[in-house]
Design a protein around this motif. Structure first.
Motif, PDB file in Angstrom:
ATOM      1  N   PHE A  50       9.630 -18.864   2.043  1.00 37.67           N
ATOM      2  CA  PHE A  50       9.250 -17.973   0.944  1.00 37.67           C
ATOM      3  C   PHE A  50       7.749 -17.735   0.937  1.00 37.67           C
ATOM      4  O   PHE A  50       6.978 -18.524   1.469  1.00 37.67           O
ATOM      5  CB  PHE A  50       9.750 -18.485  -0.414  1.00 37.67           C
ATOM      6  N   LYS A  51       7.356 -16.590   0.339  1.00 37.46           N
ATOM      7  CA  LYS A  51       5.959 -16.155   0.279  1.00 37.46           C
ATOM      8  C   LYS A  51       5.491 -16.096  -1.166  1.00 37.46           C
ATOM      9  O   LYS A  51       6.289 -15.908  -2.073  1.00 37.46           O
ATOM     10  CB  LYS A  51       5.801 -14.740   0.843  1.00 37.46           C
ATOM     11  N   TRP A  52       4.179 -16.205  -1.344  1.00 37.48           N
ATOM     12  CA  TRP A  52       3.560 -16.003  -2.656  1.00 37.48           C
ATOM     13  C   TRP A  52       2.123 -15.568  -2.460  1.00 37.48           C
ATOM     14  O   TRP A  52       1.626 -15.534  -1.343  1.00 37.48           O
ATOM     15  CB  TRP A  52       3.666 -17.259  -3.521  1.00 37.48           C
ATOM     16  N   ASN A  53       1.478 -15.188  -3.549  1.00 37.32           N
ATOM     17  CA  ASN A  53       0.077 -14.773  -3.547  1.00 37.32           C
ATOM     18  C   ASN A  53      -0.168 -13.592  -2.597  1.00 37.32           C
ATOM     19  O   ASN A  53      -1.141 -13.585  -1.851  1.00 37.32           O
ATOM     20  CB  ASN A  53      -0.824 -15.959  -3.197  1.00 37.32           C
ATOM     21  N   GLU A  54       0.711 -12.604  -2.633  1.00 32.69           N
ATOM     22  CA  GLU A  54       0.562 -11.427  -1.774  1.00 32.69           C
ATOM     23  C   GLU A  54      -0.532 -10.527  -2.328  1.00 32.69           C
ATOM     24  O   GLU A  54      -0.548 -10.220  -3.521  1.00 32.69           O
ATOM     25  CB  GLU A  54       1.865 -10.641  -1.707  1.00 32.69           C
ATOM     26  N   LYS A  55      -1.440 -10.103  -1.448  1.00 30.84           N
ATOM     27  CA  LYS A  55      -2.513  -9.181  -1.812  1.00 30.84           C
ATOM     28  C   LYS A  55      -2.650  -8.154  -0.700  1.00 30.84           C
ATOM     29  O   LYS A  55      -2.391  -8.448   0.465  1.00 30.84           O
ATOM     30  CB  LYS A  55      -3.833  -9.922  -1.999  1.00 30.84           C
ATOM     31  N   TYR A  56      -3.083  -6.954  -1.081  1.00 37.54           N
ATOM     32  CA  TYR A  56      -3.237  -5.872  -0.124  1.00 37.54           C
ATOM     33  C   TYR A  56      -4.685  -5.397  -0.120  1.00 37.54           C
ATOM     34  O   TYR A  56      -5.302  -5.278  -1.181  1.00 37.54           O
ATOM     35  CB  TYR A  56      -2.302  -4.715  -0.473  1.00 37.54           C
ATOM     36  N   TYR A  57      -5.191  -5.142   1.076  1.00 34.75           N
ATOM     37  CA  TYR A  57      -6.576  -4.719   1.251  1.00 34.75           C
ATOM     38  C   TYR A  57      -6.636  -3.522   2.179  1.00 34.75           C
ATOM     39  O   TYR A  57      -5.748  -3.312   3.003  1.00 34.75           O
ATOM     40  CB  TYR A  57      -7.401  -5.856   1.857  1.00 34.75           C
ATOM     41  N   LYS A  71      -0.845  -4.086  -5.826  1.00 38.54           N
ATOM     42  CA  LYS A  71       0.312  -4.633  -5.117  1.00 38.54           C
ATOM     43  C   LYS A  71       1.412  -3.582  -4.984  1.00 38.54           C
ATOM     44  O   LYS A  71       2.083  -3.506  -3.959  1.00 38.54           O
ATOM     45  CB  LYS A  71       0.826  -5.858  -5.868  1.00 38.54           C
ATOM     46  N   GLU A  72       1.569  -2.739  -6.008  1.00 44.54           N
ATOM     47  CA  GLU A  72       2.596  -1.694  -5.971  1.00 44.54           C
ATOM     48  C   GLU A  72       2.330  -0.692  -4.850  1.00 44.54           C
ATOM     49  O   GLU A  72       3.235  -0.323  -4.106  1.00 44.54           O
ATOM     50  CB  GLU A  72       2.674  -0.959  -7.316  1.00 44.54           C
ATOM     51  N   LYS A  73       1.076  -0.246  -4.742  1.00 50.32           N
ATOM     52  CA  LYS A  73       0.737   0.716  -3.676  1.00 50.32           C
ATOM     53  C   LYS A  73       0.852   0.052  -2.307  1.00 50.32           C
ATOM     54  O   LYS A  73       1.307   0.675  -1.346  1.00 50.32           O
ATOM     55  CB  LYS A  73      -0.670   1.273  -3.886  1.00 50.32           C
ATOM     56  N   GLY A  74       0.445  -1.204  -2.218  1.00 52.35           N
ATOM     57  CA  GLY A  74       0.549  -1.938  -0.954  1.00 52.35           C
ATOM     58  C   GLY A  74       1.992  -2.074  -0.496  1.00 52.35           C
ATOM     59  O   GLY A  74       2.305  -1.859   0.670  1.00 52.35           O
ATOM     60  N   LYS A  75       2.882  -2.424  -1.410  1.00 52.77           N
ATOM     61  CA  LYS A  75       4.307  -2.551  -1.064  1.00 52.77           C
ATOM     62  C   LYS A  75       4.898  -1.205  -0.663  1.00 52.77           C
ATOM     63  O   LYS A  75       5.717  -1.133   0.249  1.00 52.77           O
ATOM     64  CB  LYS A  75       5.084  -3.152  -2.223  1.00 52.77           C
ATOM     65  N   ALA A  76       4.463  -0.125  -1.336  1.00 52.80           N
ATOM     66  CA  ALA A  76       4.954   1.215  -0.989  1.00 52.80           C
ATOM     67  C   ALA A  76       4.509   1.598   0.424  1.00 52.80           C
ATOM     68  O   ALA A  76       5.289   2.160   1.199  1.00 52.80           O
ATOM     69  CB  ALA A  76       4.456   2.232  -2.009  1.00 52.80           C
ATOM     70  N   ILE A  77       3.270   1.273   0.774  1.00 54.97           N
ATOM     71  CA  ILE A  77       2.780   1.548   2.129  1.00 54.97           C
ATOM     72  C   ILE A  77       3.565   0.725   3.138  1.00 54.97           C
ATOM     73  O   ILE A  77       3.942   1.210   4.198  1.00 54.97           O
ATOM     74  CB  ILE A  77       1.266   1.259   2.233  1.00 54.97           C
ATOM     75  N   GLU A  78       3.823  -0.536   2.803  1.00 54.14           N
ATOM     76  CA  GLU A  78       4.570  -1.422   3.697  1.00 54.14           C
ATOM     77  C   GLU A  78       5.991  -0.918   3.938  1.00 54.14           C
ATOM     78  O   GLU A  78       6.543  -1.063   5.020  1.00 54.14           O
ATOM     79  CB  GLU A  78       4.599  -2.831   3.092  1.00 54.14           C
ATOM     80  N   LYS A  79       6.584  -0.282   2.931  1.00 54.53           N
ATOM     81  CA  LYS A  79       7.933   0.286   3.063  1.00 54.53           C
ATOM     82  C   LYS A  79       7.919   1.660   3.726  1.00 54.53           C
ATOM     83  O   LYS A  79       8.939   2.315   3.813  1.00 54.53           O
ATOM     84  CB  LYS A  79       8.588   0.394   1.692  1.00 54.53           C
TER      85      LYS A  79
END
Length: 132
Positions: A50-57, A71-79
């Motif tokens: 499992f993962k935690w402390n996810e941050k996007y730069y 985090k929302e924009k980072g997850k959208a880019i990742e998807k």
């Protein structure tokens, strides 16, 4: 990295995507940028559980400044969703790594290789040149 026999906790950073045509808040240029995800994870036999402390730069390819994004924009880019990163989405942080991973108090960039390094380093751990 923390090991207890066959399991442990590690930090990881991975490049998610390269963005074209980003207006950098640091150099005010239309440039390319790297989207980077930083997180901590627990593993068992080197298999992440499992993962935690996810941050996007986002790191500008021109001036090498590092910005955090939500985090929302980072997850959208990742998807691979078609999402736009604007000037206002970029939250400037000081430029450095801590143990090779992006943290919120970042402050040094190697002039030779462009990698961000912890302020405690006198020499770049990536290329060996002196950090000024």
């Amino acid at each position: 990295m923390f090991f207890i026999g066959i399991f442990g906790i590690e930090n990881k950073e991975k490049e998610i995507k390269i963005i074209n045509n980003l207006t950098c808040k640091g150099c005010n240029r239309l440039t390319m940028a790297r989207v980077i995800k930083s997180y901590e994870f627990f593993h068992f036999f080197f298999i992440p559980i499992f993962k935690w402390n996810e941050k996007y730069y986002i790191q500008c390819e021109s001036c090498r400044k590092v910005f955090s994004i939500s985090k929302e924009k980072g997850k959208a880019i990742e998807k691979n969703e078609n999402i736009e990163i604007t000037y206002w989405d970029l939250k400037e942080i000081n430029n450095s790594y801590s143990n090779g991973y992006y943290k919120d108090n970042i402050n040094n960039v190697c002039n030779n290789c462009g990698k961000v390094v912890d302020s405690g380093y006198k020499y770049c751990p990536y290329c060996g040149h002196e950090v000024k």
